[in-house]
Structures are given as structure tokens and as C-alpha cells.
Design an enzyme around this catalytic site. Structure first.
Site, PDB file in Angstrom:
ATOM      1  CE1 TYR A 135      -3.399  -2.824   0.574  1.00 47.07           C
ATOM      2  CE2 TYR A 135      -4.630  -0.763   0.568  1.00 47.07           C
ATOM      3  CZ  TYR A 135      -4.602  -2.138   0.450  1.00 47.07           C
ATOM      4  OH  TYR A 135      -5.762  -2.814   0.199  1.00 47.07           O
ATOM      5  CG  ASP A 220      -2.636 -20.335  -0.421  1.00 44.77           C
ATOM      6  OD1 ASP A 220      -2.117 -20.212   0.722  1.00 44.77           O
ATOM      7  OD2 ASP A 220      -2.117 -21.039  -1.313  1.00 44.77           O
ATOM      8  CG  ASP A 244      -8.003  -4.921   0.915  1.00 40.35           C
ATOM      9  OD1 ASP A 244      -9.001  -4.395   1.436  1.00 40.35           O
ATOM     10  OD2 ASP A 244      -7.843  -5.012  -0.318  1.00 40.35           O
TER      11      ASP A 244
HETATM   12  C1  IPM Z   1     -10.630  -1.242   2.798  1.00 44.11           C
HETATM   13  C2  IPM Z   1     -10.762  -0.757   1.387  1.00 44.11           C
HETATM   14  C3  IPM Z   1      -9.568   0.127   1.063  1.00 44.11           C
HETATM   15  C4  IPM Z   1      -8.321  -0.721   1.224  1.00 44.11           C
HETATM   16  C5  IPM Z   1      -9.619   0.781  -0.326  1.00 44.11           C
HETATM   17  C6  IPM Z   1     -10.894   1.575  -0.515  1.00 44.11           C
HETATM   18  C7  IPM Z   1      -8.406   1.648  -0.586  1.00 44.11           C
HETATM   19  O1  IPM Z   1     -10.881  -1.804   0.505  1.00 44.11           O
HETATM   20  O2  IPM Z   1     -10.713  -0.412   3.724  1.00 44.11           O
HETATM   21  O3  IPM Z   1     -10.447  -2.436   2.992  1.00 44.11           O
HETATM   22  O4  IPM Z   1      -7.911  -1.390   0.269  1.00 44.11           O
HETATM   23  O5  IPM Z   1      -7.765  -0.713   2.319  1.00 44.11           O
HETATM   24 MN    MN Z   2     -10.867  -3.724   1.452  1.00 44.56          MN
END
Ligand code: IPM
Ligand code: MN
Length: 352
Positions: A135, A220, A244
Site C-alpha cells: 500500500y 490462501d 484487505d
Molecule cells: C478497505 C478498502 C480500502 C483498502 C480501499 C478503498 C483503498 O478496501 O478499507 O479495505 O484497500 O484498504
Molecule cells: Mn478492502
């Protein structure tokens, strides 16, 4: 006095935030604490008008609050990524909210797609690292647009970043006191560098928590176990991208995005609480969206503000409403409007 910044955001965000605030108000009256809110209109509409996402001056103001309550970010007329990166990720990074805490709890009466599993089986928490990994936006193109184009997206993992996340997860697991079991979710069989650091840090931290049993699962495989044996999990710690992905799966087994909440936590700073679903623009203004995820975000916020009695009461009220009132959590099928669901939870909280 708790000083709360409110960012309703886009789409149905403002509607669900109103219901969350309704429940907050009921909890304050019943449990005798005071709070003040300040509204911030960051989101798609403001961006389209001014070109501004989340300016640095706002970050400074947000830092002066005790917590942030966020609705949803995402606007159909704004290119995907602009608001997500400019508002949500910017807040997480700049406020150093290094933990994304995502409970996966099946409330009574809520339907899970997993056959033969109930509330006793689905009750775990994912501790997602929230400021590093894939990220960070590191990487670049070579020869963009040419046939031999190269795209590099780097996953940055620091010892400090991994260790503070892993330590938080151990502490949290101990505090939670459910099964005292912490599972690291990774991909050590392929990602030789990043996951090696994670695994070593996890193993080196474990001796400081003799009361916590440790376990490991590949990302996985964990997707498989979430469906087959969700009762195996208590607390899971993982990196940003894996967290995520697995928390969307987690949200589905707990009944969907309509109930899934999360906290972006900076234990030493200001934390931000949000329903984890999107802004659902097509339902905007129809009073049909289910606000329970936003209400669950308020519950988490109360706990982090030290109002644990009020937090527990909100959780019990959500459980009462899912068990005894709502027909379903799906949009348009709950049997109630957005505002009515807020009323039901608030009334229940008021009764104590
Ligand atoms: C989350 C969302 C975000 C992320 C996006 C909107 C950038 O999917 O809060 O999980 O990937 O963290
Ligand atoms: Mn997300």
C-alpha cells in the site's frame, strides 16, 4: 469530554453516519459521558467542486480530536483511486493508524452463507497492518505504453512496522481473552523477504506472551479455513494486502458488508472508525441501506474512548435487533428503513 471528528463522506455514508450518531447520543445519555462532534465534508462532492481531497491543514485539525468517525468514500463521477488514496489512505498513513482492526462476528439471527455454522463458530478478529506493504505506493514504470513496458509495485515492510503490529496483535489477543490464540496469516512459502521478516518477528515476539498460543496459516489456506472451520480462529495478524483481502471474505461470513466495521488504530494518536463497505451510491437518499455496520463502528469507537460499558451496551443492542427484529441484513429486505433500524438500536441502548 470526547472530541469526535465526523466525516460522513459519499453516497450512503451520511445516512448511516446519522444513525451511528443517534446511537452515540443514546449511549451518552444512558451512560453519562459527554462528547462534541465536528463535521468535515471531505469526499467526492467537495473534490469535484474544489479539487481538494484531504488537505494537510485538515490533518492537523483531525490530530486534535480524540477519534474520527468516517462514513464512506467513493463517488461515481470521480476516477477510482483518487478519493481512496487521497482521503482514506492519506488519513491512515498521515495519522499513522498502523493497525486496522476488523472483528468478524456473526450476530444472532444473522444469516451466514456457511452451512451449519452459527454465532459460536464465527467470532474472531483480524489485526491488519495498515501503513506498509504493497500500500505504500512504491514502484514505477519503465517504458510505459511500449510493448516491453515494465511495472514494479514494491511491498515495503520495516522491522519497526511489522513489530509494532505483531506486538499489538499479541496484546490484543491477551486482552480479548477468548481462546488466547494468535494466528499469523502469510505466504512464507513464496515471499522470501517480506514474509521472512514477518515470520521471524512473530516468532521472536511470541516468548513475551507465554499465555498466547501461536499458529501460522498461508493466506490462501486461510481463505479455505474461514469457510470450512471458522471456529479455529481467535485473533489473526497479517500484512496490509492479505488483511484487505481476507477481511472481505470475513465480512461475508459474518453476514455481509451491512454489519462489518473496522477501526484504523493509532494507539498513541487519533484513530478512525468506519463501516468497511463502500458508499453504495445507487441507494443514496432512499433510506433503505442497513446502518448496522456504522453503528458497530461507533461501538468500537466507544471502546477505544474508554467507554467500555457503553460499547458493550451498543453491541448487546445490535445483537438484540438482529436476533429479534430484522428479517435480513440485505438492502431492502430488513423489514425496516435505515432510520428505523437506528431507532431500534438507540431505544435498546436507552433501556440499558
Ligand atoms: C478497505 C478498502 C480500502 C483498502 C480501499 C478503498 C483503498 O478496501 O478499507 O479495505 O484497500 O484498504
Ligand atoms: Mn478492502
Amino acid at each position: 469530554m470526547h472530541n469526535i471528528a465526523v466525516m460522513p463522506g459519499d453516497g450512503t455514508g451520511p445516512e448511516v453516519v446519522l444513525e451511528g450518531l443517534k446511537v452515540l447520543k443514546a449511549a451518552a445519555a444512558r451512560y453519562g459521558f459527554e462528547y462534541e462532534t465536528t463535521d468535515y465534508d471531505f469526499g467526492g462532492d467537495r473534490y469535484l467542486k474544489t479539487g481538494e481531497t484531504l488537505p494537510d491543514s485538515a490533518l492537523d485539525e483531525l490530530k486534535g480530536h480524540d477519534a474520527i468517525f468516517l462514513g464512506a468514500i467513493g463517488h461515481p463521477d470521480v476516477k477510482p483511486g483518487v478519493l481512496e488514496q487521497g482521503i482514506l489512505l492519506k488519513a491512515r498513513f498521515e495519522l499513522d493508524q498502523y493497525i486496522n482492526l476488523r472483528p468478524v462476528k456473526l450476530f444472532p439471527g444473522v444469516e451466514t452463507p456457511i452451512k451449519d455454522k452459527g454465532p459460536d463458530d464465527i467470532d474472531f478478529v483480524v489485526v491488519r497492518e495498515n501503513t506498509e506493504g504493497l500500500y505504500v505506493g512504491a514502484g514505477g514504470f519503465l517504458k510505459k505504453g511500449k510493448p516491453d513496458e515494465v511495472a514494479i509495485q514494491e511491498s515495503i515492510n520495516t522491522r519497526k512496522g511489522v513489530e509494532r503490529c505483531v506486538r499489538y496483535a499479541f496484546d490484543y489477543c491477551q486482552r480479548r481473552g477468548k481462546d488466547n490464540k494468535l494466528t499469523m496469516c502469510g505466504k512464507t512459502n513464496v515471499l522470501n523477504y517480506s514474509q521472512d521478516l514477518w515470520m521471524r518477528t512473530f516468532n521472536e515476539t511470541a516468548p513475551d506472551y507465554p499465555g498466547v498460543t501461536t499458529d501460522y496459516a498461508h493466506v490462501d489456506a486461510i481463505c479455505m479455513w474461514f469457510i470450512k472451520n471458522p471456529e479455529w480462529f481467535d485473533v489473526i495478524v497479517t500484512d496490509n494486502i492479505f488483511g484487505d483481502i481476507i477481511t472481505d471474505l470475513g465480512a461475508m461470513i459474518q453476514g455481509g458488508m451491512g454489519i462489518a466495521a473496522g477501526g484504523n488504530i493509532n494507539p498513541e494518536g487519533v484513530s478512525m472508525f468506519e463501516p468497511i463497505g463502500g458508499s453504495a451510491p445507487k441507494y443514496t437518499g432512499q433510506n433503505v441501506i442497513n446502518p448496522l455496520a456504522a453503528i458497530a463502528a461507533v461501538q468500537m469507537m466507544l471502546e477505544f474512548l474508554g467507554e467500555s460499558e457503553a460499547g458493550a451496551a451498543v453491541e448487546a443492542a445490535i445483537a438484540d435487533v438482529t436476533a429479534n427484529k430484522l428479517k435480513s441484513l440485505a438492502v431492502g429486505k430488513t423489514g425496516f428503513s435505515t432510520t428505523e433500524i437506528g431507532d431500534l438500536v438507540a431505544e435498546r441502548v436507552s433501556k440499558g
